[in-house]
Design a protein around this motif. Structure first.
Motif, PDB file in Angstrom:
ATOM      1  N   GLN A  58      -2.915  -4.854 -10.915  1.00 47.70           N
ATOM      2  CA  GLN A  58      -1.583  -3.776 -11.406  1.00 47.70           C
ATOM      3  C   GLN A  58      -1.809  -2.739 -10.629  1.00 47.70           C
ATOM      4  N   ILE A  59      -1.164  -2.504  -9.459  1.00 44.67           N
ATOM      5  CA  ILE A  59      -0.844  -1.245  -8.853  1.00 44.67           C
ATOM      6  C   ILE A  59       0.401  -1.063  -9.014  1.00 44.67           C
ATOM      7  N   LEU A  60       0.964   0.852  -9.627  1.00 44.62           N
ATOM      8  CA  LEU A  60       1.785   1.572  -9.682  1.00 44.62           C
ATOM      9  C   LEU A  60       1.754   2.829  -8.790  1.00 44.62           C
ATOM     10  N   LEU A  61       2.963   2.492  -7.620  1.00 43.82           N
ATOM     11  CA  LEU A  61       3.056   3.649  -7.177  1.00 43.82           C
ATOM     12  C   LEU A  61       4.781   4.549  -6.449  1.00 43.82           C
ATOM     13  N   THR A  62       4.025   5.879  -6.270  1.00 44.72           N
ATOM     14  CA  THR A  62       5.673   6.646  -6.622  1.00 44.72           C
ATOM     15  C   THR A  62       5.479   6.752  -4.471  1.00 44.72           C
ATOM     16  N   HIS A  63       6.868   7.565  -4.170  1.00 41.11           N
ATOM     17  CA  HIS A  63       6.696   7.580  -3.360  1.00 41.11           C
ATOM     18  C   HIS A  63       6.036   8.439  -2.546  1.00 41.11           C
ATOM     19  N   TYR A  64       5.317   8.893  -2.923  1.00 41.18           N
ATOM     20  CA  TYR A  64       3.947  10.730  -2.201  1.00 41.18           C
ATOM     21  C   TYR A  64       3.412   9.145  -1.979  1.00 41.18           C
ATOM     22  N   ASP A  65       2.991   8.288  -2.140  1.00 42.17           N
ATOM     23  CA  ASP A  65       1.958   6.791  -1.877  1.00 42.17           C
ATOM     24  C   ASP A  65       2.485   6.565  -0.748  1.00 42.17           C
ATOM     25  N   PHE A  66       3.630   7.255   0.314  1.00 35.47           N
ATOM     26  CA  PHE A  66       3.694   6.176   1.321  1.00 35.47           C
ATOM     27  C   PHE A  66       3.850   7.536   2.429  1.00 35.47           C
ATOM     28  N   GLU A  67       4.251   8.143   2.160  1.00 36.13           N
ATOM     29  CA  GLU A  67       4.404   9.916   2.904  1.00 36.13           C
ATOM     30  C   GLU A  67       3.069  10.061   3.855  1.00 36.13           C
ATOM     31  N   GLU A  68       2.436  10.110   2.789  1.00 36.72           N
ATOM     32  CA  GLU A  68       0.593  10.596   4.019  1.00 36.72           C
ATOM     33  C   GLU A  68       0.283   9.608   4.433  1.00 36.72           C
ATOM     34  N   HIS A  69      -0.380   9.165   5.976  1.00 34.43           N
ATOM     35  CA  HIS A  69      -0.797   7.991   5.800  1.00 34.43           C
ATOM     36  C   HIS A  69      -2.046   7.481   5.518  1.00 34.43           C
ATOM     37  N   HIS A  70      -2.994   8.610   5.138  1.00 39.41           N
ATOM     38  CA  HIS A  70      -4.264   8.551   4.444  1.00 39.41           C
ATOM     39  C   HIS A  70      -3.612   7.565   3.373  1.00 39.41           C
ATOM     40  N   ARG A  71      -2.409   7.829   2.627  1.00 41.59           N
ATOM     41  CA  ARG A  71      -2.617   7.475   0.996  1.00 41.59           C
ATOM     42  C   ARG A  71      -2.005   6.267   1.218  1.00 41.59           C
ATOM     43  N   SER A  72      -0.969   5.057   2.418  1.00 41.13           N
ATOM     44  CA  SER A  72      -0.403   4.829   2.952  1.00 41.13           C
ATOM     45  C   SER A  72      -1.112   3.231   2.919  1.00 41.13           C
ATOM     46  N   HIS A  73      -2.579   4.459   4.049  1.00 38.96           N
ATOM     47  CA  HIS A  73      -3.329   2.904   4.550  1.00 38.96           C
ATOM     48  C   HIS A  73      -4.074   1.962   3.087  1.00 38.96           C
ATOM     49  N   ASN A  74      -4.956   3.649   1.816  1.00 30.33           N
ATOM     50  CA  ASN A  74      -5.474   2.761   0.968  1.00 30.33           C
ATOM     51  C   ASN A  74      -4.622   2.279   0.671  1.00 30.33           C
ATOM     52  N   VAL A  75      -3.286   2.245   0.584  1.00 32.16           N
ATOM     53  CA  VAL A  75      -2.299   1.765  -0.745  1.00 32.16           C
ATOM     54  C   VAL A  75      -2.553  -0.757   0.203  1.00 32.16           C
ATOM     55  N   LYS A  76      -2.052  -0.488   1.614  1.00 32.39           N
ATOM     56  CA  LYS A  76      -2.289  -1.421   2.250  1.00 32.39           C
ATOM     57  C   LYS A  76      -3.709  -1.822   2.249  1.00 32.39           C
ATOM     58  N   MET A  77      -4.743  -1.372   2.238  1.00 31.95           N
ATOM     59  CA  MET A  77      -6.043  -1.780   1.680  1.00 31.95           C
ATOM     60  C   MET A  77      -6.754  -2.499   0.635  1.00 31.95           C
ATOM     61  N   ALA A  78      -5.930  -1.554  -0.447  1.00 30.27           N
ATOM     62  CA  ALA A  78      -6.392  -2.130  -1.818  1.00 30.27           C
ATOM     63  C   ALA A  78      -5.130  -3.653  -2.016  1.00 30.27           C
ATOM     64  N   ILE A  79      -3.716  -3.855  -1.403  1.00 25.62           N
ATOM     65  CA  ILE A  79      -3.421  -5.152  -0.976  1.00 25.62           C
ATOM     66  C   ILE A  79      -3.845  -5.871  -0.352  1.00 25.62           C
ATOM     67  N   ASP A  80      -4.282  -5.624   0.341  1.00 26.26           N
ATOM     68  CA  ASP A  80      -4.724  -7.016   1.640  1.00 26.26           C
ATOM     69  C   ASP A  80      -6.368  -7.723   0.776  1.00 26.26           C
ATOM     70  N   ARG A  81      -6.793  -6.316   0.337  1.00 27.69           N
ATOM     71  CA  ARG A  81      -8.230  -6.973  -0.677  1.00 27.69           C
ATOM     72  C   ARG A  81      -8.103  -7.698  -1.702  1.00 27.69           C
ATOM     73  N   LEU A  82      -6.583  -7.556  -2.594  1.00 31.68           N
ATOM     74  CA  LEU A  82      -6.247  -8.435  -3.205  1.00 31.68           C
ATOM     75  C   LEU A  82      -6.232  -9.849  -3.055  1.00 31.68           C
ATOM     76  N   VAL A  83      -4.767  -9.871  -2.018  1.00 33.66           N
ATOM     77  CA  VAL A  83      -4.816 -11.049  -2.169  1.00 33.66           C
ATOM     78  C   VAL A  83      -5.127 -12.093  -1.594  1.00 33.66           C
ATOM     79  N   LYS A  84      -6.732 -11.493  -0.477  1.00 34.03           N
ATOM     80  CA  LYS A  84      -7.573 -11.914  -0.173  1.00 34.03           C
ATOM     81  C   LYS A  84      -8.645 -12.924  -1.071  1.00 34.03           C
ATOM     82  N   ALA A  85      -8.464 -12.019  -1.669  1.00 37.87           N
ATOM     83  CA  ALA A  85      -9.154 -12.893  -2.915  1.00 37.87           C
ATOM     84  C   ALA A  85      -8.793 -13.306  -3.789  1.00 37.87           C
ATOM     85  N   GLY A  86      -7.611 -13.799  -3.632  1.00 38.84           N
ATOM     86  CA  GLY A  86      -6.579 -14.627  -4.016  1.00 38.84           C
ATOM     87  C   GLY A  86      -5.978 -14.156  -5.416  1.00 38.84           C
TER      88      GLY A  86
END
Length: 252
Positions: free
Chosen positions: A96-124
């Motif tokens: 589960q991932i819960l997000l708000t607008h703030y998670d996309f407004e700062e590069h560091h936060r959005s990058h962390n979201v991307k990395m988390a999603i990438d890690r999950l999908v690559k693990a199946g």
């Protein structure tokens, strides 16, 4: 192929807000099949607030932000429990991932979201993403993801998805006479042709919200579909069958 599938509240909930178990089971089976076919699937699901509305005995989605937050807190647990149980029947793990607008407004936060999603999908593992309505205050400022339509576009762009599928309660984009439009090559006349959908008492979206997300997605080069989430459509859509409305990437 990397696919973002978004489902709206009314496609997976009864009018009372109670989870529609038949609809949930059918949808989970389709997403599981896509993943087992070798696709990377990211799942964006509305419905938490609606489930809370039903659990608390309310007649409609509250207008007060704090009441919405309360409904989300109660309802999110209900929905994620059902998803975990149903996906487990297909030997698929979810995260589960819960997000708000703030998670996309700062590069560091959005990058962390991307990395988390990438890690999950690559693990199946299938990420189940929703707006964090418990802490979000965007409605106070007139900003909203629109029943997760805009959120699904932001996710699709962030993770460089090939395809975005928006599942709703109609068979696709309908013209003024109620007929399904199978393919849209240009947005120039779309708003003149279609009838904007009425959002329900349990959600905050509508066809206008979806069209905004679709336009942004296709301009980002993402093939996008609108289809009926109450039917078994995902396999057909991705196989090229005409069972929804297709918006090819870069349609202008």
């Amino acid at each position: 192929m990397r696919i973002v599938v978004k489902v709206g509240t009314h496609a997976i909930a009864a009018k009372t807000g109670r989870p529609d178990y038949a609809a949930l089971k059918r949808l989970v089976a389709q997403i599981s099949a896509l993943r087992k076919a070798g696709n990377e699937v990211v799942f964006v699901s509305s419905g938490a607030v609606a489930a809370g509305v039903e659990a608390l005995g309310l007649k409609a989605r509250p207008t007060d932000v704090n009441e919405v937050q309360m409904c989300a807190a109660v309802g999110q647990a209900r929905f994620i429990y059902e998803y975990e149980r149903l996906f487990a029947e297909h030997d698929v793990k979810i995260g589960q991932i819960l997000l708000t607008h703030y998670d996309f407004e700062e590069h560091h936060r959005s990058h962390n979201v991307k990395m988390a999603i990438d890690r999950l999908v690559k693990a199946g593992i299938v990420p189940v993403i929703n707006e964090n309505d418990v802490v979000a205050d965007e409605e106070l400022k007139g900003r909203t993801f629109g029943d997760n339509d805009w959120l699904s576009f932001l996710i699709a762009k962030l993770v460089k998805a090939d395809t975005l599928v928006l599942l709703t309660t109609v068979d696709g984009l309908l013209d003024a006479n109620g007929r399904r439009i199978a393919r849209v090559e240009s947005f120039r006349n779309v708003l003149k042709l279609v009838r904007a959908g009425e959002k329900g008492k349990l959600s905050k979206g509508g066809m206008d919200s979806k069209l905004k997300a679709v336009k942004a997605a296709v301009m980002s080069g993402i093939d996008t579909y609108i289809a009926n989430g109450r039917k078994k459509v995902l396999e057909g859509l991705l196989a090229g069958r005409s069972v929804g409305t297709f918006f090819p990437g870069s349609a202008l």
